[in-house]
Design an enzyme around this catalytic site. Sequence first.
Site, PDB file in Angstrom:
ATOM      1  N   LYS A  41       0.835  -1.241  -0.373  1.00  0.00           N
ATOM      2  CA  LYS A  41       0.335  -0.480  -0.043  1.00  0.00           C
ATOM      3  C   LYS A  41       0.977   1.154  -0.103  1.00  0.00           C
ATOM      4  O   LYS A  41       0.189   2.214  -0.151  1.00  0.00           O
ATOM      5  CB  LYS A  41      -0.778   0.238   1.506  1.00  0.00           C
ATOM      6  CG  LYS A  41      -1.675  -1.312   1.351  1.00  0.00           C
ATOM      7  CD  LYS A  41      -2.665  -0.801   2.933  1.00  0.00           C
ATOM      8  CE  LYS A  41      -2.340  -2.506   2.992  1.00  0.00           C
ATOM      9  NZ  LYS A  41      -2.720  -2.395   4.367  1.00  0.00           N
ATOM     10  N   GLY A  42       1.825   0.806  -0.152  1.00  0.00           N
ATOM     11  CA  GLY A  42       2.577   2.296   1.062  1.00  0.00           C
ATOM     12  C   GLY A  42       2.839   2.958  -0.281  1.00  0.00           C
ATOM     13  O   GLY A  42       3.030   3.866  -0.715  1.00  0.00           O
ATOM     14  N   ASP A  98       7.210   2.810  -3.036  1.00  0.00           N
ATOM     15  CA  ASP A  98       8.072   3.474  -2.045  1.00  0.00           C
ATOM     16  C   ASP A  98       9.629   3.818  -1.830  1.00  0.00           C
ATOM     17  O   ASP A  98      10.091   4.796  -1.655  1.00  0.00           O
ATOM     18  CB  ASP A  98       7.176   3.370  -0.513  1.00  0.00           C
ATOM     19  CG  ASP A  98       7.146   2.683  -0.433  1.00  0.00           C
ATOM     20  OD1 ASP A  98       7.744   1.222  -0.600  1.00  0.00           O
ATOM     21  OD2 ASP A  98       6.120   1.698   0.787  1.00  0.00           O
ATOM     22  N   ASP A 101      14.707  -1.031   0.457  1.00  0.00           N
ATOM     23  CA  ASP A 101      15.373  -1.460   1.171  1.00  0.00           C
ATOM     24  C   ASP A 101      16.918  -3.056   0.538  1.00  0.00           C
ATOM     25  O   ASP A 101      17.859  -2.938   0.364  1.00  0.00           O
ATOM     26  CB  ASP A 101      14.321  -2.037   2.725  1.00  0.00           C
ATOM     27  CG  ASP A 101      15.520  -1.665   4.215  1.00  0.00           C
ATOM     28  OD1 ASP A 101      16.790  -2.275   3.986  1.00  0.00           O
ATOM     29  OD2 ASP A 101      14.793  -2.446   5.059  1.00  0.00           O
ATOM     30  N   LYS A 129      17.026   2.788   0.404  1.00  0.00           N
ATOM     31  CA  LYS A 129      18.078   3.378   1.513  1.00  0.00           C
ATOM     32  C   LYS A 129      19.603   3.536   1.149  1.00  0.00           C
ATOM     33  O   LYS A 129      19.821   1.788   0.323  1.00  0.00           O
ATOM     34  CB  LYS A 129      17.216   1.728   2.536  1.00  0.00           C
ATOM     35  CG  LYS A 129      16.532   2.554   3.260  1.00  0.00           C
ATOM     36  CD  LYS A 129      16.029   1.151   4.521  1.00  0.00           C
ATOM     37  CE  LYS A 129      15.079   2.266   5.550  1.00  0.00           C
ATOM     38  NZ  LYS A 129      14.329   0.803   6.505  1.00  0.00           N
ATOM     39  N   ASP A 157       4.197   2.960   6.242  1.00  0.00           N
ATOM     40  CA  ASP A 157       3.973   2.938   7.907  1.00  0.00           C
ATOM     41  C   ASP A 157       4.489   2.270   8.419  1.00  0.00           C
ATOM     42  O   ASP A 157       5.523   1.746   8.266  1.00  0.00           O
ATOM     43  CB  ASP A 157       2.414   1.833   6.884  1.00  0.00           C
ATOM     44  CG  ASP A 157       3.205   0.695   6.867  1.00  0.00           C
ATOM     45  OD1 ASP A 157       4.210   0.194   6.669  1.00  0.00           O
ATOM     46  OD2 ASP A 157       2.377  -0.588   8.414  1.00  0.00           O
ATOM     47  N   ARG A 163       0.588   6.255   7.260  1.00  0.00           N
ATOM     48  CA  ARG A 163       0.535   6.270   5.981  1.00  0.00           C
ATOM     49  C   ARG A 163      -0.023   7.994   5.463  1.00  0.00           C
ATOM     50  O   ARG A 163       0.462   8.368   4.494  1.00  0.00           O
ATOM     51  CB  ARG A 163      -0.246   5.943   5.778  1.00  0.00           C
ATOM     52  CG  ARG A 163       0.376   4.076   5.927  1.00  0.00           C
ATOM     53  CD  ARG A 163       0.097   3.233   4.812  1.00  0.00           C
ATOM     54  NE  ARG A 163      -0.276   1.433   4.987  1.00  0.00           N
ATOM     55  CZ  ARG A 163       0.276   0.829   4.511  1.00  0.00           C
ATOM     56  NH1 ARG A 163       1.382   1.485   4.301  1.00  0.00           N
ATOM     57  NH2 ARG A 163       0.719   0.014   5.298  1.00  0.00           N
TER      58      ARG A 163
HETATM   59  P1  IMP Z   1      12.630  -4.796   0.861  1.00  0.00           P
HETATM   60  O1  IMP Z   1      12.040  -5.781   0.672  1.00  0.00           O
HETATM   61  O2  IMP Z   1      13.325  -5.076   2.229  1.00  0.00           O
HETATM   62  O3  IMP Z   1      13.421  -3.903   0.076  1.00  0.00           O
HETATM   63  O4  IMP Z   1      11.590  -3.682   1.608  1.00  0.00           O
HETATM   64  C1  IMP Z   1      10.732  -3.020   0.767  1.00  0.00           C
HETATM   65  C2  IMP Z   1       9.072  -3.085   1.509  1.00  0.00           C
HETATM   66  O5  IMP Z   1       9.236  -3.443   2.873  1.00  0.00           O
HETATM   67  C3  IMP Z   1       8.794  -1.617   1.299  1.00  0.00           C
HETATM   68  O6  IMP Z   1       7.644  -1.648  -0.120  1.00  0.00           O
HETATM   69  C4  IMP Z   1       7.796  -1.291   2.190  1.00  0.00           C
HETATM   70  O7  IMP Z   1       6.524  -1.600   2.541  1.00  0.00           O
HETATM   71  C5  IMP Z   1       8.922  -2.108   3.389  1.00  0.00           C
HETATM   72  N1  IMP Z   1       9.687  -1.327   4.162  1.00  0.00           N
HETATM   73  C6  IMP Z   1      11.108  -1.054   4.566  1.00  0.00           C
HETATM   74  N2  IMP Z   1      12.085   0.013   4.256  1.00  0.00           N
HETATM   75  C7  IMP Z   1      11.017   0.684   5.374  1.00  0.00           C
HETATM   76  C8  IMP Z   1      10.384   1.634   6.211  1.00  0.00           C
HETATM   77  O8  IMP Z   1      11.608   2.403   6.136  1.00  0.00           O
HETATM   78  N3  IMP Z   1       9.696   2.214   6.514  1.00  0.00           N
HETATM   79  C9  IMP Z   1       8.345   1.265   6.062  1.00  0.00           C
HETATM   80  N4  IMP Z   1       8.795   0.529   5.703  1.00  0.00           N
HETATM   81  C10 IMP Z   1       9.632  -0.209   4.881  1.00  0.00           C
END
Ligand code: IMP
Length: 173
Positions: A41-42, A98, A101, A129, A157, A163
């Site tokens: 949803k982000g 959004d 990470d 990040k 969130d 949000r």
């Molecule tokens: P990844 O799979 O580790 O790259 O994480 C991506 C997903 O985790 C994003 O779509 C966000 O929904 C959530 N996420 C990662 N870091 C954050 C943060 O700092 N704040 C909020 N949501 C995050």
Amino acid sequence: MANKTKRLLGKRDIKRGVKKLAQELNNDYRDRSPILVCILKGAVVFLADLIRELNFPLRIDFISVSSYGDSSRTSGVVKIIKDISIDIEGENVLLVEDIVDTGLTLSYIFDFLKRKNPRSLKICALLEKRVKRTKKIKIDYRGFTVPNKYVIGYGLDFSEKYRNLPEIITMEF
Ligand code: IMP
């Protein structure tokens, strides 16, 4: 809010970042009628602002994944819970996210969509990040690089809350 917070990007910074991305997309997608796939949803708030700065014909669709883990960390196990509804075979697709990470979520969705044979598949992320990626992915359009801290607001969130905050804020645990 019980945790310590600090403003990272204010309304004006975000607006500037979105406009900069839109300029790049207006150049690159002028004659390509892409389908923008928003990751729920982000990325909803980002998508809503972004598309209003775009001046070419486009369609939007949504995809939703669940990732098992606690509320501030991705576990790496991703599952599609809502697929897109438009047939993207032979289409130009732009994934709108959004925040990147570890890259696990995006790389899973990227591979999932790639199997539907789009003509092109690119990634536009508002935030990236500054971390060592678990999965190598190419972010074609990036708004901001942010420190390795948990951020909330502007669609992002913590346990489904915050949000609606108009700014992007870091949260310390
Ligand atoms: P990844 O799979 O580790 O790259 O994480 C991506 C997903 O985790 C994003 O779509 C966000 O929904 C959530 N996420 C990662 N870091 C954050 C943060 O700092 N704040 C909020 N949501 C995050």
